[in-house]
Design a protein around this motif. Structure first.
Motif, short mmCIF file in Angstrom:
data_model
loop_
_atom_site.label_atom_id
_atom_site.label_comp_id
_atom_site.label_asym_id
_atom_site.label_seq_id
_atom_site.Cartn_x
_atom_site.Cartn_y
_atom_site.Cartn_z
N GLN A 12 0.82 -1.21 0.00
CA GLN A 12 0.00 0.00 0.00
C GLN A 12 0.85 1.26 0.00
O GLN A 12 1.94 1.29 0.56
CB GLN A 12 -0.92 0.03 1.22
N GLN A 13 0.33 2.28 -0.65
CA GLN A 13 0.95 3.61 -0.73
C GLN A 13 2.34 3.59 -1.35
O GLN A 13 3.19 4.42 -1.05
CB GLN A 13 1.01 4.26 0.65
N THR A 14 2.59 2.63 -2.23
CA THR A 14 3.86 2.54 -2.94
C THR A 14 3.58 2.74 -4.42
O THR A 14 2.74 2.06 -5.00
CB THR A 14 4.54 1.17 -2.69
N TYR A 15 4.29 3.71 -5.01
CA TYR A 15 4.03 4.10 -6.39
C TYR A 15 5.32 4.15 -7.19
O TYR A 15 6.38 4.50 -6.67
CB TYR A 15 3.35 5.48 -6.43
N LEU A 16 5.18 3.84 -8.46
CA LEU A 16 6.30 3.89 -9.40
C LEU A 16 5.95 4.91 -10.48
O LEU A 16 4.90 4.82 -11.11
CB LEU A 16 6.49 2.50 -10.01
N PHE A 17 6.82 5.89 -10.67
CA PHE A 17 6.64 6.95 -11.66
C PHE A 17 7.53 6.64 -12.85
O PHE A 17 8.73 6.42 -12.68
CB PHE A 17 7.05 8.30 -11.08
N LEU A 18 6.95 6.65 -14.06
CA LEU A 18 7.69 6.34 -15.28
C LEU A 18 7.52 7.46 -16.31
O LEU A 18 6.46 8.10 -16.35
CB LEU A 18 7.20 5.03 -15.89
N PRO A 19 8.50 7.65 -17.18
CA PRO A 19 8.39 8.68 -18.21
C PRO A 19 7.60 8.23 -19.45
O PRO A 19 7.22 9.05 -20.26
CB PRO A 19 9.84 8.98 -18.58
N GLN A 20 7.37 6.92 -19.58
CA GLN A 20 6.60 6.39 -20.71
C GLN A 20 5.63 5.33 -20.18
O GLN A 20 6.01 4.50 -19.35
CB GLN A 20 7.52 5.77 -21.75
N ARG A 21 4.43 5.37 -20.69
CA ARG A 21 3.40 4.44 -20.21
C ARG A 21 3.79 2.99 -20.53
O ARG A 21 4.20 2.67 -21.65
CB ARG A 21 2.06 4.78 -20.84
N ASP A 22 3.66 2.16 -19.52
CA ASP A 22 3.90 0.71 -19.61
C ASP A 22 5.31 0.33 -20.01
O ASP A 22 5.54 -0.80 -20.44
CB ASP A 22 2.89 0.06 -20.57
N ASP A 23 6.28 1.22 -19.85
CA ASP A 23 7.66 0.91 -20.18
C ASP A 23 8.46 0.73 -18.89
O ASP A 23 8.93 1.71 -18.31
CB ASP A 23 8.28 2.00 -21.05
N PHE A 24 8.60 -0.51 -18.46
CA PHE A 24 9.31 -0.83 -17.22
C PHE A 24 10.75 -1.26 -17.49
O PHE A 24 11.41 -1.81 -16.61
CB PHE A 24 8.56 -1.95 -16.48
N SER A 25 11.25 -1.01 -18.68
CA SER A 25 12.56 -1.50 -19.09
C SER A 25 13.71 -0.93 -18.25
O SER A 25 14.75 -1.58 -18.14
CB SER A 25 12.81 -1.21 -20.57
N GLN A 26 13.55 0.24 -17.66
CA GLN A 26 14.62 0.85 -16.86
C GLN A 26 14.54 0.46 -15.38
O GLN A 26 15.44 0.79 -14.61
CB GLN A 26 14.57 2.38 -16.99
N VAL A 27 13.48 -0.22 -14.99
CA VAL A 27 13.28 -0.60 -13.59
C VAL A 27 13.97 -1.94 -13.35
O VAL A 27 13.70 -2.90 -14.08
CB VAL A 27 11.78 -0.70 -13.25
N PRO A 28 14.86 -2.02 -12.36
CA PRO A 28 15.55 -3.29 -12.09
C PRO A 28 14.55 -4.43 -11.81
O PRO A 28 13.53 -4.22 -11.16
CB PRO A 28 16.38 -2.98 -10.85
#
Length: 81
Positions: A12-28
């Protein structure tokens, strides 16, 4: 900068901010495993003039530019990035 926000279904209350929608390629992969299933929440225009509740917009923007993402943890928990 357009910003896409995903919430963790696992924590809960944990969010991930990305510069492109649905692109998780930079997230480990290890972070994605801990984060669990990501559910799209909303998108917004991120600018340094924008007031945010739990983070400084400039810090979020800097993390996204340097790391490709920003992780927002619940209040009182240490930031991982």
């Amino acid at each position: 900068m357009q910003c896409y926000v995903y919430r963790s279904r696992r924590k809960q209350q944990t969010y991930l901010f990305l510069p492109q929608r649905d692109d998780f390629s930079q997230v480990p992969a290890s972070l994605l495993k801990l984060f669990g299933d990501a559910e799209f929440s909303f998108e917004f225009e991120l600018s340094t003039a924008r007031k945010m509740v739990l983070a400084e917009a400039s810090e979020v923007k800097r993390n996204i530019q340097e790391n490709g993402f920003y992780l927002q943890l619940p209040p009182g928990e240490e930031q991982a990035c």
